[in-house]
Design an enzyme around this catalytic site. Structure first.
Site, mmCIF file in Angstrom:
data_model
loop_
_atom_site.group_PDB
_atom_site.id
_atom_site.type_symbol
_atom_site.label_atom_id
_atom_site.label_comp_id
_atom_site.label_asym_id
_atom_site.label_seq_id
_atom_site.Cartn_x
_atom_site.Cartn_y
_atom_site.Cartn_z
ATOM 1 N N SER A 10 54.498 -30.202 -25.306
ATOM 2 C CA SER A 10 53.347 -30.924 -24.473
ATOM 3 C C SER A 10 52.374 -31.001 -25.482
ATOM 4 C CB SER A 10 53.118 -30.493 -23.223
ATOM 5 O OG SER A 10 52.924 -29.029 -23.343
ATOM 6 N N GLU A 12 47.900 -31.406 -25.867
ATOM 7 C CA GLU A 12 46.659 -31.633 -25.110
ATOM 8 C C GLU A 12 45.568 -32.047 -26.073
ATOM 9 O OE1 GLU A 12 45.385 -28.173 -22.814
ATOM 10 O OE2 GLU A 12 43.371 -28.233 -23.946
ATOM 11 N N ASP A 104 33.797 -23.528 -18.465
ATOM 12 C CA ASP A 104 33.147 -22.781 -19.325
ATOM 13 C C ASP A 104 31.741 -22.633 -19.091
ATOM 14 O OD1 ASP A 104 35.402 -22.480 -21.206
ATOM 15 O OD2 ASP A 104 34.934 -24.366 -22.271
ATOM 16 N N PHE A 214 37.005 -21.417 -32.612
ATOM 17 C CA PHE A 214 37.820 -21.348 -31.505
ATOM 18 C C PHE A 214 38.034 -19.975 -31.208
ATOM 19 C CE2 PHE A 214 38.729 -25.955 -32.098
ATOM 20 C CZ PHE A 214 38.038 -26.296 -30.931
ATOM 21 N N HIS A 264 52.967 -25.786 -26.092
ATOM 22 C CA HIS A 264 51.997 -26.810 -25.483
ATOM 23 C C HIS A 264 50.905 -26.720 -26.838
ATOM 24 C CE1 HIS A 264 49.142 -28.886 -22.841
ATOM 25 N NE2 HIS A 264 48.167 -28.033 -23.339
#
Length: 282
Positions: A10, A12, A104, A214, A264
């Site tokens: 998958s 994103e 967030d 990140f 993912h």
């Protein structure tokens, strides 16, 4: 959403900021369709700023491109009435997969906003989704190396178990670069009574400064040997890409061989690295 017995891929994507970015995003998704992802997901902007557009884009992806979509929904700063409306919009668009997130904190460091009658945590949102749209597939986030805001890993796991018991169907992890973090986490989760599938989240490294940002935000760590290889690349973006793809390919193959239910990919709206990894695996 997860019906196949074999490992699933998958992808994103995050919301585009301009019309040009939107066109590029849809071109990328169309190009990536050939890899046959089980689903794609569209994130929600900070504080839910793109919530309406996120549903609109998800509907287009499903109807125009023909892919299953996981819609991100955040609850931070939203009233229950607003969240109910958002969930109903997802259902009305014919979308059935929702990733339930708190959201967030503000980038300026200000305190979270909690409107009266709103949600403080993802578990509250999960309950509302179950009340409003019980047939939805509800997905939750989890953190193999622990949540960046919670040093106590057992407490973090206890909270995840509570979310699962409230009504999660599937879990997707935050990014990580050492598989031991994933497998140790899955073992702890099973011992805690969590039975939901736990899909590992993979972010291919294509830019060192970006990945360092990140990892600081989400609490993940970069293995010293990988960091050394990336730093040796200097400003050579192609060399960085090659190192990132090689590491992720080895990582993904090991995950699949050892029983992970799928992969993912956090694509950052770019296709080359993810495409190279998936094609390597196939």
């Amino acid at each position: 959403m997860l019906e196949s017995g074999s490992p699933l891929f998958s992808f994103e994507y995050f919301p585009p900021k301009t019309a040009k970015g939107e066109r590029k995003l849809f071109d990328t998704i169309r190009a990536m369709k050939s890899l046959k992802p089980a689903f794609v997901s569209i994130t929600c902007g900070a504080a839910g700023t793109t919530r309406a557009r996120t549903v609109e884009w998800a509907e287009r992806i499903k109807n125009d491109i023909g892919l299953q979509v996981l819609v991100h929904l955040t609850c931070l700063g939203m009233t229950r009435h607003e969240l109910v409306d958002a969930i109903r919009a997802v259902r009305s668009a014919g979308l059935s997969n929702i990733l339930a997130l708190r959201g967030d904190p503000a980038q300026d460091g200000s305190e979270f906003g909690h409107p009266e009658g709103g949600c403080k945590y993802a578990i509250d949102l999960i309950q509302i989704i179950r009340d409003v749209y019980p047939e939805a597939c509800v997905v939750g986030a989890c953190y193999p190396e622990g949540h960046v805001e919670e040093a106590d890993k057992q407490l973090d796991l206890d909270r995840l178990k509570a979310k699962c018991d409230t009504g999660l169907d599937v879990l997707i992890t935050q990014l990580f670069f050492e598989n031991r973090h994933y497998f140790e986490f899955v073992s702890r989760a099973r011992d805690a009574g969590i039975q939901q599938q736990i899909i590992p989240g993979i972010m291919p490294v294509t830019n060192l400064k970006q990945i360092e940002k990140f990892t600081r935000m989400c609490g993940a760590t970069i293995p010293p040997e990988l960091l050394t290889k990336l730093e040796a690349c200097g400003d050579d973006s192609e060399a960085v890409l090659a190192v990132g793809v090689e590491h992720a390919t080895v990582q993904c193959r090991d995950l699949i061989d050892r029983g992970a239910p799928g992969l993912h990919f956090y694509t950052l709206n770019k296709s080359p690295a993810t495409r190279m990894i998936v094609e390597n695996l196939k």
